[in-house]
Design a protein around this motif. Sequence first.
Motif, PDB file in Angstrom:
ATOM      1  N   MET A   1      32.815  25.113  31.932  1.00 28.67           N
ATOM      2  CA  MET A   1      31.805  25.308  32.946  1.00 28.67           C
ATOM      3  C   MET A   1      31.692  24.089  33.858  1.00 28.67           C
ATOM      4  N   ARG A   2      31.997  22.904  33.348  1.00 24.25           N
ATOM      5  CA  ARG A   2      31.867  21.706  34.157  1.00 24.25           C
ATOM      6  C   ARG A   2      32.781  21.744  35.374  1.00 24.25           C
ATOM      7  N   VAL A   3      33.914  22.407  35.268  1.00 22.10           N
ATOM      8  CA  VAL A   3      34.851  22.477  36.387  1.00 22.10           C
ATOM      9  C   VAL A   3      34.234  23.259  37.537  1.00 22.10           C
ATOM     10  N   ARG A   4      33.474  24.303  37.248  1.00 22.35           N
ATOM     11  CA  ARG A   4      32.846  25.099  38.300  1.00 22.35           C
ATOM     12  C   ARG A   4      31.746  24.323  39.006  1.00 22.35           C
ATOM     13  N   ARG A   5      31.092  23.417  38.334  1.00 23.09           N
ATOM     14  CA  ARG A   5      30.013  22.652  38.948  1.00 23.09           C
ATOM     15  C   ARG A   5      30.522  21.503  39.788  1.00 23.09           C
ATOM     16  N   LEU A   6      31.780  21.098  39.587  1.00 26.40           N
ATOM     17  CA  LEU A   6      32.339  19.965  40.303  1.00 26.40           C
ATOM     18  C   LEU A   6      32.261  20.144  41.813  1.00 26.40           C
ATOM     19  N   PRO A   7      32.660  21.313  42.395  1.00 23.48           N
ATOM     20  CA  PRO A   7      32.541  21.450  43.859  1.00 23.48           C
ATOM     21  C   PRO A   7      31.097  21.327  44.332  1.00 23.48           C
ATOM     22  N   THR A   8      30.143  21.892  43.589  1.00 20.60           N
ATOM     23  CA  THR A   8      28.742  21.801  43.984  1.00 20.60           C
ATOM     24  C   THR A   8      28.269  20.353  43.928  1.00 20.60           C
ATOM     25  N   LEU A   9      28.653  19.631  42.877  1.00 25.07           N
ATOM     26  CA  LEU A   9      28.274  18.229  42.745  1.00 25.07           C
ATOM     27  C   LEU A   9      28.899  17.403  43.858  1.00 25.07           C
ATOM     28  N   GLU A  67      34.569  44.340  55.245  1.00 27.03           N
ATOM     29  CA  GLU A  67      35.503  43.797  54.265  1.00 27.03           C
ATOM     30  C   GLU A  67      34.661  43.170  53.163  1.00 27.03           C
ATOM     31  N   ALA A  68      35.078  43.352  51.930  1.00 21.81           N
ATOM     32  CA  ALA A  68      34.321  42.760  50.819  1.00 21.81           C
ATOM     33  C   ALA A  68      35.254  42.481  49.650  1.00 21.81           C
ATOM     34  N   HIS A  69      34.893  41.448  48.881  1.00 18.23           N
ATOM     35  CA  HIS A  69      35.693  41.027  47.734  1.00 18.23           C
ATOM     36  C   HIS A  69      34.761  40.595  46.615  1.00 18.23           C
ATOM     37  N   LEU A  70      35.282  40.654  45.384  1.00 22.54           N
ATOM     38  CA  LEU A  70      34.523  40.289  44.195  1.00 22.54           C
ATOM     39  C   LEU A  70      35.374  39.378  43.325  1.00 22.54           C
ATOM     40  N   THR A  71      34.779  38.298  42.820  1.00 23.89           N
ATOM     41  CA  THR A  71      35.432  37.434  41.842  1.00 23.89           C
ATOM     42  C   THR A  71      34.614  37.500  40.557  1.00 23.89           C
ATOM     43  N   ALA A  72      34.969  36.690  39.591  1.00 24.21           N
ATOM     44  CA  ALA A  72      34.243  36.690  38.318  1.00 24.21           C
ATOM     45  C   ALA A  72      32.802  36.219  38.472  1.00 24.21           C
ATOM     46  N   GLU A  73      32.531  35.449  39.521  1.00 23.14           N
ATOM     47  CA  GLU A  73      31.181  34.884  39.649  1.00 23.14           C
ATOM     48  C   GLU A  73      30.553  35.046  41.030  1.00 23.14           C
ATOM     49  N   LEU A 129      25.804  31.142  31.887  1.00 19.30           N
ATOM     50  CA  LEU A 129      26.627  30.808  30.721  1.00 19.30           C
ATOM     51  C   LEU A 129      26.793  32.059  29.862  1.00 19.30           C
ATOM     52  N   ASN A 130      27.488  33.028  30.419  1.00 21.52           N
ATOM     53  CA  ASN A 130      27.752  34.269  29.707  1.00 21.52           C
ATOM     54  C   ASN A 130      29.170  34.728  30.036  1.00 21.52           C
ATOM     55  N   ASP A 131      29.579  35.852  29.471  1.00 24.61           N
ATOM     56  CA  ASP A 131      30.886  36.419  29.781  1.00 24.61           C
ATOM     57  C   ASP A 131      30.838  36.929  31.223  1.00 24.61           C
ATOM     58  N   PRO A 132      31.674  36.399  32.121  1.00 22.95           N
ATOM     59  CA  PRO A 132      31.648  36.822  33.525  1.00 22.95           C
ATOM     60  C   PRO A 132      31.833  38.326  33.713  1.00 22.95           C
TER      61      PRO A 132
END
Length: 176
Positions: free
Chosen positions: A1-9, A131-137, A155-158
């Motif tokens: 999860m820390r990798v996903r927060r890196l861009p926000t940080l 146009e629309a797209h969906l990712t895991a989050e 913090l759950n299963d995407p």
Amino acid sequence: MRVRRLPTLALAVLALALPAGCARSADDAPAAPAPVPATASAATAEGETATAAPAALPDACGLVTAAEAEKLAGTPLDDAVPVRDTCSYTAPVDGPTAQVEVYVGDGAEKYLGIERDLGHEVRPLSGVGDEAHLTAEAFFVRKARVWVAVRLVRLNDPEENRAPLEGLARVVADRF
């Protein structure tokens, strides 16, 4: 999860550091810009017209209500925090980790590009906006030239988030 927060940080640190480098003294102040003629939108030459100003972007906090953000996050969230063309709903510090972020305009389109560049799975969503797209989050919706992205941090299963994200994408697309 820390990798996903890196861009926000990284964006938060950059946002705090940029104003320090922009300070000017009175001697450095730029001259006032030249006034724009009142006829800028009128015909500029035979058969030509000036480019119209882009339409105003929708209000990021108006696209996802607090109740919708809480339903998506599965927990109570603090009040919306608008910043420019974004809006964030964050869980209280004593609750479970959750955040809903709304991006409008160029930032939303750039976010989609980054997801693709990183090789994340990006699924098309049919029947949503132009146009629309969906990712895991997150989901991304374009209508005309305006992009909107909504990102969910939990913090759950995407996989549990796909249906709620898709449902909210349809609602948001109808709002702008």
